[in-house]
Scaffold this active site. Structure first.
Site, PDB file in Angstrom:
ATOM      1  N   PRO A   9      -9.303  -1.183  -1.403  1.00 27.01           N
ATOM      2  CA  PRO A   9     -10.277  -1.402  -0.337  1.00 27.01           C
ATOM      3  C   PRO A   9     -10.341  -0.283   0.704  1.00 27.01           C
ATOM      4  CG  PRO A   9      -8.385  -2.873  -0.093  1.00 27.01           C
ATOM      5  CD  PRO A   9      -8.266  -2.222  -1.442  1.00 27.01           C
ATOM      6  N   ASN A  10     -11.548  -0.022   1.123  1.00 25.20           N
ATOM      7  CA  ASN A  10     -11.874   0.942   2.184  1.00 25.20           C
ATOM      8  C   ASN A  10     -11.751   2.409   1.765  1.00 25.20           C
ATOM      9  OD1 ASN A  10     -12.421  -1.069   4.271  1.00 25.20           O
ATOM     10  ND2 ASN A  10     -10.223  -1.479   4.178  1.00 25.20           N
ATOM     11  N   ARG A  17     -13.454   7.908   7.264  1.00 27.20           N
ATOM     12  CA  ARG A  17     -12.513   6.882   7.711  1.00 27.20           C
ATOM     13  C   ARG A  17     -11.250   7.547   8.267  1.00 27.20           C
ATOM     14  NH1 ARG A  17      -8.480   3.389   3.829  1.00 27.20           N
ATOM     15  NH2 ARG A  17      -7.649   2.094   5.478  1.00 27.20           N
ATOM     16  N   TYR A  22      -6.336  10.168   6.957  1.00 25.05           N
ATOM     17  CA  TYR A  22      -6.614  10.226   5.524  1.00 25.05           C
ATOM     18  C   TYR A  22      -7.268  11.523   5.046  1.00 25.05           C
ATOM     19  CZ  TYR A  22      -5.521   5.270   5.884  1.00 25.05           C
ATOM     20  OH  TYR A  22      -4.871   4.082   6.122  1.00 25.05           O
ATOM     21  N   ASN A  73      -4.067   3.465  -6.100  1.00 23.39           N
ATOM     22  CA  ASN A  73      -3.861   3.394  -4.651  1.00 23.39           C
ATOM     23  C   ASN A  73      -4.361   2.013  -4.241  1.00 23.39           C
ATOM     24  OD1 ASN A  73      -3.788   3.455  -1.906  1.00 23.39           O
ATOM     25  ND2 ASN A  73      -4.776   5.465  -1.688  1.00 23.39           N
ATOM     26  N   ALA A  76      -4.733  -1.334   1.377  1.00 22.96           N
ATOM     27  CA  ALA A  76      -4.116  -2.411   2.175  1.00 22.96           C
ATOM     28  C   ALA A  76      -3.460  -3.478   1.301  1.00 22.96           C
ATOM     29  CB  ALA A  76      -5.159  -3.045   3.083  1.00 22.96           C
ATOM     30  N   HIS A  79       0.419  -3.937   0.633  1.00 20.19           N
ATOM     31  CA  HIS A  79       1.353  -4.630   1.520  1.00 20.19           C
ATOM     32  C   HIS A  79       1.207  -6.147   1.477  1.00 20.19           C
ATOM     33  CE1 HIS A  79       1.335  -0.511   2.853  1.00 20.19           C
ATOM     34  NE2 HIS A  79       0.093  -0.611   3.281  1.00 20.19           N
ATOM     35  N   ASP A  86       1.568  -8.900  -9.781  1.00 17.07           N
ATOM     36  CA  ASP A  86       1.725  -9.704 -10.990  1.00 17.07           C
ATOM     37  C   ASP A  86       0.874  -9.159 -12.136  1.00 17.07           C
ATOM     38  OD1 ASP A  86       3.496 -11.346  -9.694  1.00 17.07           O
ATOM     39  OD2 ASP A  86       2.173 -13.091  -9.595  1.00 17.07           O
ATOM     40  N   GLU A  97       1.939   4.738  -8.202  1.00 20.24           N
ATOM     41  CA  GLU A  97       1.329   4.307  -6.937  1.00 20.24           C
ATOM     42  C   GLU A  97       1.130   5.525  -6.036  1.00 20.24           C
ATOM     43  OE1 GLU A  97       3.888   1.460  -4.992  1.00 20.24           O
ATOM     44  OE2 GLU A  97       2.775   1.565  -3.112  1.00 20.24           O
ATOM     45  N   HIS A  99      -0.438   7.034  -2.254  1.00 11.91           N
ATOM     46  CA  HIS A  99      -0.988   6.832  -0.903  1.00 11.91           C
ATOM     47  C   HIS A  99      -1.274   8.186  -0.294  1.00 11.91           C
ATOM     48  CE1 HIS A  99      -0.046   2.611  -1.046  1.00 11.91           C
ATOM     49  NE2 HIS A  99       1.119   2.950  -1.568  1.00 11.91           N
ATOM     50  N   LEU A 100      -2.434   8.301   0.316  1.00 14.41           N
ATOM     51  CA  LEU A 100      -2.795   9.567   0.970  1.00 14.41           C
ATOM     52  C   LEU A 100      -1.867   9.852   2.144  1.00 14.41           C
ATOM     53  CD1 LEU A 100      -6.449   8.479   0.845  1.00 14.41           C
ATOM     54  CD2 LEU A 100      -5.782  10.704  -0.054  1.00 14.41           C
ATOM     55  N   SER A 101      -1.619   8.823   2.947  1.00  8.75           N
ATOM     56  CA  SER A 101      -0.822   8.999   4.160  1.00  8.75           C
ATOM     57  C   SER A 101       0.650   8.721   3.864  1.00  8.75           C
ATOM     58  CB  SER A 101      -1.317   8.038   5.243  1.00  8.75           C
ATOM     59  OG  SER A 101      -1.113   6.688   4.836  1.00  8.75           O
ATOM     60  N   ARG A 106       4.175   5.418   9.719  1.00 10.74           N
ATOM     61  CA  ARG A 106       3.111   4.674  10.394  1.00 10.74           C
ATOM     62  C   ARG A 106       3.632   3.300  10.856  1.00 10.74           C
ATOM     63  NH1 ARG A 106      -2.044   4.766   6.822  1.00 10.74           N
ATOM     64  NH2 ARG A 106      -2.941   4.095   8.796  1.00 10.74           N
ATOM     65  N   ARG A 110       3.422  -1.163   6.981  1.00 13.60           N
ATOM     66  CA  ARG A 110       3.041  -0.317   5.836  1.00 13.60           C
ATOM     67  C   ARG A 110       4.245   0.132   5.012  1.00 13.60           C
ATOM     68  NH1 ARG A 110      -2.448   0.624   6.749  1.00 13.60           N
ATOM     69  NH2 ARG A 110      -2.919   0.675   8.960  1.00 13.60           N
TER      70      ARG A 110
HETATM   71  C1  DQA Z   1      -3.218   3.885   2.077  1.00  9.87           C
HETATM   72  C2  DQA Z   1      -2.169   3.332   3.050  1.00  9.87           C
HETATM   73  C3  DQA Z   1      -2.394   1.855   3.311  1.00  9.87           C
HETATM   74  O1  DQA Z   1      -1.415   1.364   4.237  1.00  9.87           O
HETATM   75  C4  DQA Z   1      -3.760   1.615   3.901  1.00  9.87           C
HETATM   76  O2  DQA Z   1      -3.988   0.234   4.064  1.00  9.87           O
HETATM   77  C5  DQA Z   1      -4.857   2.263   3.130  1.00  9.87           C
HETATM   78  C6  DQA Z   1      -4.637   3.573   2.530  1.00  9.87           C
HETATM   79  C7  DQA Z   1      -3.113   5.401   1.889  1.00  9.87           C
HETATM   80  O3  DQA Z   1      -3.694   5.905   0.923  1.00  9.87           O
HETATM   81  O4  DQA Z   1      -2.488   6.088   2.701  1.00  9.87           O
HETATM   82  O5  DQA Z   1      -5.964   1.745   3.069  1.00  9.87           O
HETATM   83  O6  DQA Z   1      -2.995   3.286   0.802  1.00  9.87           O
END
Ligand code: DQA
Length: 148
Positions: A9-10, A17, A22, A73, A76, A79, A86, A97, A99-101, A106, A110
């Protein structure tokens, strides 16, 4: 060899964003870079972004039928989602897995990843490059294990 690339998501909003967190690359830009690495590695990608947990679960289940691995990725849902964890455990495909950040630098919430125990490994904190390294690591592992 086909790999599912799943963006949660997002991530469709990347580029505008929270760019200080990011980066300024768009999702389309990241996907183009992934396609370049995939070509170099000789693998096929199925790239999906969804804001919906159930759709992400459906895609993981589908990958269980026709993919050799998953680059994810979960954003959100990392978490919060027992369902994603599952699904990954159920299909038992090698997964990485991303994650950009740097999620450890943070907010406290997270730091927990529900999917971390069911993936091969994680890349976080290197922006879009993390996806490219994650893909390389995943394909290398699949090939080493003789599944590609
Ligand atoms: C994220 C880190 C997550 O905590 C966050 O909710 C995201 C992006 C990242 O790519 O850094 O939406 O997965």
């Amino acid at each position: 060899m086909r790999i599912l690339v799943l963006h949660g998501p997002n991530l469709n909003l990347l580029g505008r964003r929270e760019p200080e967190v990011y980066g300024r690359k768009t999702l389309a830009g990241i996907n183009r870079e992934l396609a370049g690495v995939a070509e170099e590695l000789g693998v096929e990608l199925r790239i999906i972004q969804s804001n919906h947990e159930g759709e992400l679960v459906d895609e993981i289940q589908k990958a269980g039928q026709d993919c050799a691995g998953i680059l994810i990725n979960p954003a959100a849902y990392t978490h919060t989602s027992v369902a994603l964890r599952d699904a990954l455990a159920a299909v038992a495909l090698p997964a990485v897995e991303v994650h950009l950040s740097n999620v450890y630098a943070r907010e406290e919430f997270r730091r927990e990843s529900l999917v971390a125990p069911v993936v091969l490994g994680r890349v976080c904190g290197f922006g879009a490059d993390g996806y490219l390294w994650g893909l390389r690591a995943l394909v290398k592992k699949i090939r080493e294990d003789g599944n590609g």
